[in-house]
Design an enzyme around this catalytic site. Structure first.
Site, mmCIF file in Angstrom:
data_model
loop_
_atom_site.group_PDB
_atom_site.id
_atom_site.type_symbol
_atom_site.label_atom_id
_atom_site.label_comp_id
_atom_site.label_asym_id
_atom_site.label_seq_id
_atom_site.Cartn_x
_atom_site.Cartn_y
_atom_site.Cartn_z
ATOM 1 N N HIS A 170 0.847 -1.185 0.000
ATOM 2 C CA HIS A 170 0.000 0.000 0.000
ATOM 3 C C HIS A 170 0.885 1.239 0.000
ATOM 4 C CE1 HIS A 170 -3.669 -2.055 0.113
ATOM 5 N NE2 HIS A 170 -3.593 -2.493 1.345
ATOM 6 N N LYS A 178 -13.173 4.256 7.650
ATOM 7 C CA LYS A 178 -13.591 5.313 6.722
ATOM 8 C C LYS A 178 -15.108 5.409 6.655
ATOM 9 C CE LYS A 178 -12.780 4.819 2.240
ATOM 10 N NZ LYS A 178 -13.991 5.038 1.430
#
Length: 873
Positions: free
Chosen positions: A147, A538
């Site tokens: 990532h 999120k």
């Protein structure tokens, strides 16, 4: 340059240990010399003006508007040079802190007492018998991922490492004046090169670049660190380590998604996955050959004092018959040194394995282990220290890394599988994407034929909604290979709040899949489930996601007990606090009772890889802390205490979660929020940093909602604005929903989960700067959103301090508090430079050339702020 900046009388300076102060001043002074040499005294003077201004602003002596005017008055090229100066400073300050941390670890290790959170501490706390019992099933499985959260170029990392080596030389005791002068010259040379090295990547990384970058952590740290961990545990279990067969069995297994994770990354193909495993194998076989050769060359024990066992003698005779040209030469070079001859022959065979010389190559790591143990058994009779010393380290390395280094895992989105399966069932011409899905499964089969099933058998399905999503992978395997399908352990990944709630129902459905039942039978009813921290945070906000994940762990643990399944939870955590980050050992102890059970698997992402594995001493401490926590969390005493606290405070937690989620959604789901966020942060520009091979956003164009954004740039961009919203937003409203402050304080004191959640939020709040953040939030032209954010910050900060009983943020975290306070003024400098660029890019009618120059300034400041905060995504 910045050495003078340490004279400002903040708490950070007065608390700074002398050794750290010395290194920071030295490196800052040398950087100042380099800047003056290359950019002139006027550049150094501008750097100093900005440095002094941001320090004065922190004291309330200068208005931030004065700094805004100063920065706006510079030509863009000058602003870029100043940004480079502060970015280089942060690289050097981080290096000085790393050196201080390493010195501290070594000093503690020589004090003769058991370190807290070490393996010896776990043995002391639990007792040898209990630890030996836990060791039988102990599994620690870090998984490296690509990532894109490492903002530094590899060339910059390498330059910093060279400075590090010279700083070690400079500080070495017993140096003469001339040696010290030469070390200083070499330090200047390396800092000069760091200054001249471009901070920004000129080309985008491809997945194989990411694989090679991760290999640096293996080459420089992991290979050497792993046997040190086992040795430490063996010594803690009983006296005489190195003279007897080890009591510590290998329990670490590294995994990797780098080159295997294709969810949302079209650049990861079947070819990339195949090459990724080959690169891994090249590195581990090279390391094993080098280690075996080194040990063999030092093993000069004569047959007179350490005769070969009959079994080893026979093996040497067979080797001479099969490979006379190789073994005869070794015998000539090492007469009457049978163990040395044999290990040199083994090293030759490892080299042959790497070059695919089938006559001499090992067919499997087990064959190599058999030859090494044959050597051990022969030596043990007359030279036990030679049998169980360095040679045992090599045995542990083979057991841990095999010939594949790390298990490569494949990940793909459930919707991709559904679409591919629909095409396969229809029987018509297949799309390129579906062909790629089938090619990936065929590559998994090839990897298993070449390296064994341990090299690649786990297939993670993102956004698993039902058991059909798991069954789809097995059906696709039949389409790819018919009856020759590879060994597959399909791992469901639950990420959204709803999916976390539905997880037990999905697992029950999985038990009806024939291939799942076969794998359960073959593995002793083992099953793996992955929990996603990033997307849940999120979607729900940090507090609600933390508590929802905990409840999911409880439910899954109960389900596993009911169905007699040995469950391993795989925690998909990021480096930043908004993505499940924070101290890993505390995260383990905060897990639901029974959910660890001696098994812990977790992602290690982006900048975390180099923060934790950049130096052997730090890597060893990290692994010891996590292993200590896994052992303690698996003990009945800790589990019972945690379960009692969770039950007592369950209603309180649900109150906090419910209220915090409402507050979070009220902001993030409001019309226009996504567009506002893109305006107030460098979100759009982050993609230009070329941080990784994976696209930063789903789809094209500006984000219309949070669903369009990946969790990493979401967190990264908020960190740049100095708001750090994903790490704390909504928690204040959640805490305010509980009427009893005493109950909140009791939960903080007694429940590890609640304690870790508030401490992580406190860290995130400490890295938030309200005054700087306010300037970013104003760029979006939505005072209502800005006011909501600032009011929630004030509420959260106030209540976190009340609940923890701290008079200031990080009051009980002296080292971290010092690091944050030391960096804050210099991060402010970069933030002002970034604000200048961002404001112009958002509001002015610019030529293409002006936009390009401002974008360079913006991206340099992004890089520098990431280095200063030491958190990106």
């Amino acid at each position: 340059m910045i050495d003078q900046g340490l004279e400002h009388r903040s708490a950070a300076v007065t608390e700074m240990p002398p050794e750290l102060r010395h290194d920071v001043r030295l490196l800052g002074k040398l950087l100042g010399e380099v800047i003056a040499e290359q950019g002139g005294d006027d550049l150094l003077a501008d750097v100093e003006r900005l440095r002094k201004a941001v320090i004065a602003a922190r004291r309330g002596e200068v208005s931030a508007d004065v700094i805004t005017e100063m920065v706006a008055g510079w030509e863009i090229e000058r602003a870029v040079e100043v940004a480079r100066a502060f970015t280089c400073y942060f690289h050097l300050a981080n290096l000085a802190e790393e050196h201080y941390r390493i010195r501290t670890l070594r000093e503690r290790d020589t004090e003769g007492r058991v370190q807290r959170e070490s393996l010896a501490h776990a043995v002391q706390e639990l007792g040898r018998e209990r630890v030996e019992e836990l060791l039988r099933g102990l599994e620690l499985h870090p998984v490296l991922t690509a990532h894109p959260t490492e903002a530094r170029r590899r060339a910059v990392v390498t330059a910093i490492q060279r400075v590090s080596g010279q700083l070690t030389e400079y500080n070495a005791p017993g140096r003469g004046a001339s040696e010290r002068a030469e070390s200083r010259r070499r330090l200047l040379e390396e800092i000069d090169l760091l200054w001249r090295t471009a901070q920004l990547r000129s080309t985008k990384l491809d997945p194989l670049d990411e694989v090679r970058t991760a290999m640096a952590a293996f080459d420089e740290t992991l290979f050497r660190m792993v046997p040190q961990i086992y040795r430490s545990l063996d010594a803690a279990l009983a006296a005489g380590t190195g003279t007897r067969p080890p009591l510590a069995r290998p329990f670490i297994r590294y995994g990797s998604w780098i080159g295997g994770d294709r969810d949302g990354n079209p650049n990861v193909t079947a070819r990339v996955t195949r090459e990724a495993v080959q690169i891994q194998s090249e590195h581990v076989l090279s390391a094993l050959e080098a280690a075996c050769t080194r040990i063999a060359r030092t093993l000069t024990a004569s047959a007179q004092f350490a005769p070969a066992s009959p079994e080893l003698g026979t093996a040497l005779a067979v080797a001479i018959d099969a490979h006379p040209e190789v073994v005869s030469e070794l015998a000539t070079r090492s007469p009457r040194e049978p163990h040395r001859q044999w290990l040199l022959f083994v090293a030759n065979r490892i080299a042959a394995t790497a070059r695919r010389d089938l006559d001499l190559a090992y067919r499997s790591p087990e064959e190599l282990l058999a030859d090494l143990r044959l050597t051990q058994e022969s030596l043990a009779a007359h030279a036990p220290r030679q049998a169980y010393g360095e040679l045992q380290h090599l045995v542990w390395q083979v057991e841990t890394f095999g010939f594949h280094l790390a298990e490569l895992e494949v990940r793909q989105h459930s919707q991709v599988h559904a679409a591919a399966l629909e095409e396969c069932r229809a029987g018509g011409e297949l799309s390129e994407r579906t062909e790629e899905v089938l090619a990936t499964i065929r590559v998994i089969s090839w990897i298993q034929e070449r390296f064994g099933a341990a090299a690649c058998s786990r297939y993670v399905v993102s956004f698993t909604r039902s058991a059909d999503d798991v069954a789809a992978v097995y059906e696709l395997a039949r389409h790819a290979l018919g009856g020759r399908a590879p060994v597959l352990d399909v791992v469901p990944l639950f990420e959204s709040g709803q999916d976390l709630e539905n997880a037990p129902r999905v697992l029950t459905g999985m038990l009806e899949i024939p291939q799942v039942r076969e794998r359960l039978e073959a593995t002793g009813r083992r099953m793996e489930v992955m929990l996603g921290y990033s997307d849940s945070a999120k979607e729900l906000g940090p507090a609600a996601a933390t508590l929802r994940l905990y409840e999911a762990q409880e439910a899954l643990t109960a389900w596993a007990a009911e169905h007699r399944v040995r469950l391993r939870l795989f925690h998909g955590r990021g480096g930043a606090l908004g993505r499940g980050g924070g101290p890993a050992n505390r995260a383990v102890l905060a897990q639901a009772p029974g959910s660890v059970a001696g098994r812990f698997k977790v992602t290690e992402q982006g900048e975390v890889i180099f923060a934790r594995y950049g130096h052997t001493a730090i890597a060893r401490r990290h692994i010891e802390q996590v292993t200590n926590a896994v052992l303690l969390a698996s003990s009945p005493t800790v589990g019972e205490r945690t379960a009692a606290a969770a039950e007592r405070f369950r209603d309180l937690a649900r109150q906090v979660a419910s209220a915090s989620e409402r507050a979070y959604r009220a902001l993030t789901e409001a019309p226009g929020f996504a567009e506002w966020f893109a305006l107030v942060s460098p979100l759009e520009e982050i993609g230009s940093l070329r941080l990784g091979s994976r696209p930063a956003r789903r789809g094209l164009g500006a984000p219309r909602s949070l669903d369009d954004l990946r969790a990493i740039p979401w967190v990264f961009a908020w960190a740049q604005t100095r708001v750090n919203l994903p790490g704390w937003y909504g928690l204040g409203t959640g805490l305010a929903a509980v009427s009893s402050l005493d109950e909140l304080r009791a939960a903080y004191a007694e429940w590890p989960l609640f304690n870790a959640m508030l401490d992580n939020a406190e860290m995130s709040l400490a890295k938030t700067d309200r005054s700087i953040a306010k300037r970013y939030l104003a760029l979006g032209g939505r005072d209502d959103f800005a006011q909501q954010v600032l009011e929630e910050y004030d509420r959260t900060r106030n209540l976190v301090l009340q609940v923890t009983g701290h008079s200031r943020l990080l009051e009980n975290r002296k080292v971290l508090s010092r690091a944050v306070q030391l960096r804050d003024p210099y991060v402010d400098a970069l933030s002002h430079l970034q604000l200048r660029a961002l404001r112009s890019l958002r509001t002015e009618d610019l030529s293409e050339r002006e936009r390009e120059r401002l974008s360079t300034l913006l991206l340099l400041s992004v890089n520098g702020v990431a280095a200063g905060l030491q958190n990106t995504g």
